[in-house]
Design an enzyme around this catalytic site. Structure first.
Site, mmCIF file in Angstrom:
data_model
loop_
_atom_site.group_PDB
_atom_site.id
_atom_site.type_symbol
_atom_site.label_atom_id
_atom_site.label_comp_id
_atom_site.label_asym_id
_atom_site.label_seq_id
_atom_site.Cartn_x
_atom_site.Cartn_y
_atom_site.Cartn_z
ATOM 1 N N CYS A 92 -38.115 -3.552 -64.608
ATOM 2 C CA CYS A 92 -37.318 -2.321 -64.580
ATOM 3 C C CYS A 92 -36.018 -2.448 -65.370
ATOM 4 C CB CYS A 92 -37.005 -1.947 -63.129
ATOM 5 S SG CYS A 92 -35.979 -0.475 -62.936
ATOM 6 N N CYS A 191 -36.998 -2.220 -54.426
ATOM 7 C CA CYS A 191 -36.336 -0.963 -54.066
ATOM 8 C C CYS A 191 -37.297 0.154 -53.673
ATOM 9 C CB CYS A 191 -35.432 -0.514 -55.203
ATOM 10 S SG CYS A 191 -36.292 -0.136 -56.752
#
EC number: 2.8.1.13
Length: 342
Positions: A92, A191
């Site tokens: 990411c 997350c």
């Protein structure tokens, strides 16, 4: 200097923006919609807006949910299907936060982009490197190993020289409203995983698929609940007939839906290979420190780069190496680069 600040709606990123504002920089706040529900986004955007209003800076909301799903989330699912243990944060960072978001910030006329990451920037011979944070217990340099040096030169990490325990009182003193912000409890590791990674996988693939457990000699000695529910080194969740001592997963065969187990010493390895992502072509073979897992301590090793493969010979054995995890090479506390363990 004009700097874009990625705001999550939490204390760390808000205090990062405060520090930069105090230094006299012109700021633009950016909130990234990458995953989660609209209800959560609404709450965190409201928090980010409060921080921006307090600081007197604008806020932009960028919706990258489709991009995140295609390049991070789907890759996470696929890796587990292949019997690997992926590291989505390391994917990411270069593609989303310091890829798409950085590109947008540059179009806005910003020279740099800042986040609340716990890491530092070091410049050697006009080349920018990621350096470990002062607070080693919160250091996130491991997840930033894949960033190109040209990108690193455009980053700012205001919290890198601070201790986590000091930040909340400093932030509340500077921005009292932070103490009233509502938040959701987030996963400490990934997350977008709310409860466990298995619950996330269940939304997309068949996880409950019983298979056999074999020993290192190939003999069937038990059963398991489905190979995706296990990672290398796991010692629970499978049934071994007449087991008198702990057994650990030492290998996962995704195609056959089989686990191979052994003793703890069978997890030990002195040699690692990783597909290179960010070690420079002129990397010199030699003795460095490596990390093969986020929470692991740096380990001394002889590291070489051969045909886009990083080869590592360890001084001391490393236990529980999992395919798909990041292998990160350090010179002291400086990240030189790394790759994905194969």
């Amino acid at each position: 200097m004009k700097i874009a600040v990625l705001l999550s709606g939490g204390v760390d990123s808000s205090y990062s923006a405060y520090n930069l504002k105090e230094q006299g920089h012109e700021l633009v706040g950016i909130y990234l919609k990458l995953h989660a529900s609209e209800k959560k986004h609404d709450l965190y955007i409201k928090n980010a807006q409060k921080a921006c209003e307090f600081l007197g800076i604008p806020l932009e909301v960028l919706d990258f949910q489709k991009d995140f799903k295609s390049v991070v989330y789907d890759a996470f699912i696929s890796a587990y299907e292949e019997g690997q243990t992926p590291n989505p944060c390391a994917l990411c960072n270069p593609l989303m936060k310091f890829g798409l978001a950085l590109d947008h910030a540059l179009k806005l006329g910003c020279e740099k982009i800042a986040t609340g990451h716990y890491a530092r920037i070091e410049e050697n011979d006009k080349v920018s490197y990621i350096r470990e944070a002062l607070d080693k217990t919160k250091d996130q340099s491991y997840f930033l190993y894949a960033l190109e040096h040209e990108v690193i030169a455009k980053l700012v990490f205001p919290l890198g020289d601070l201790l986590k325990k000091d930040i909340k009182p400093l932030a509340l003193n500077a921005m009292p409203f932070l103490g009233t912000l509502e938040t959701y409890k987030e996963s400490q590791e990934i997350c977008f995983v709310e409860k466990s990674y298995i619950d996330t996988l269940k939304k997309h693939v068949e996880v409950e698929k019983e298979g056999v457990v074999k020993n290192l000699q190939g003999k069937i000695i038990g059963t398991h609940k489905g190979y995706m529910q296990y990672t290398i080194g796991k010692r629970k969740g499978f049934n071994i007939k007449g087991a008198l001592e702990p057994h650990f997963v030492v290998r996962i065969d995704a195609k056959k839906n089989e686990l191979v187990v052994g003793k703890k010493e069978d997890l030990a390895t002195h040699f690692l290979k990783a597909k290179n992502k960010s070690l420079m072509k002129d990397f010199k073979s030699g003795e460095y420190f490596i990390k093969a897992r986020y929470r692991s301590m740096p380990t001394k090793a002889f590291v070489s780069l051969k045909d886009e493969m990083i080869e590592v010979e360890l001084k001391e054995p490393f236990y529980g190496v999992a395919k798909g995890q990041a292998l990160v090479v350090y010179k002291d506390d400086i990240v030189l680069g790394g790759g994905v363990i194969v």
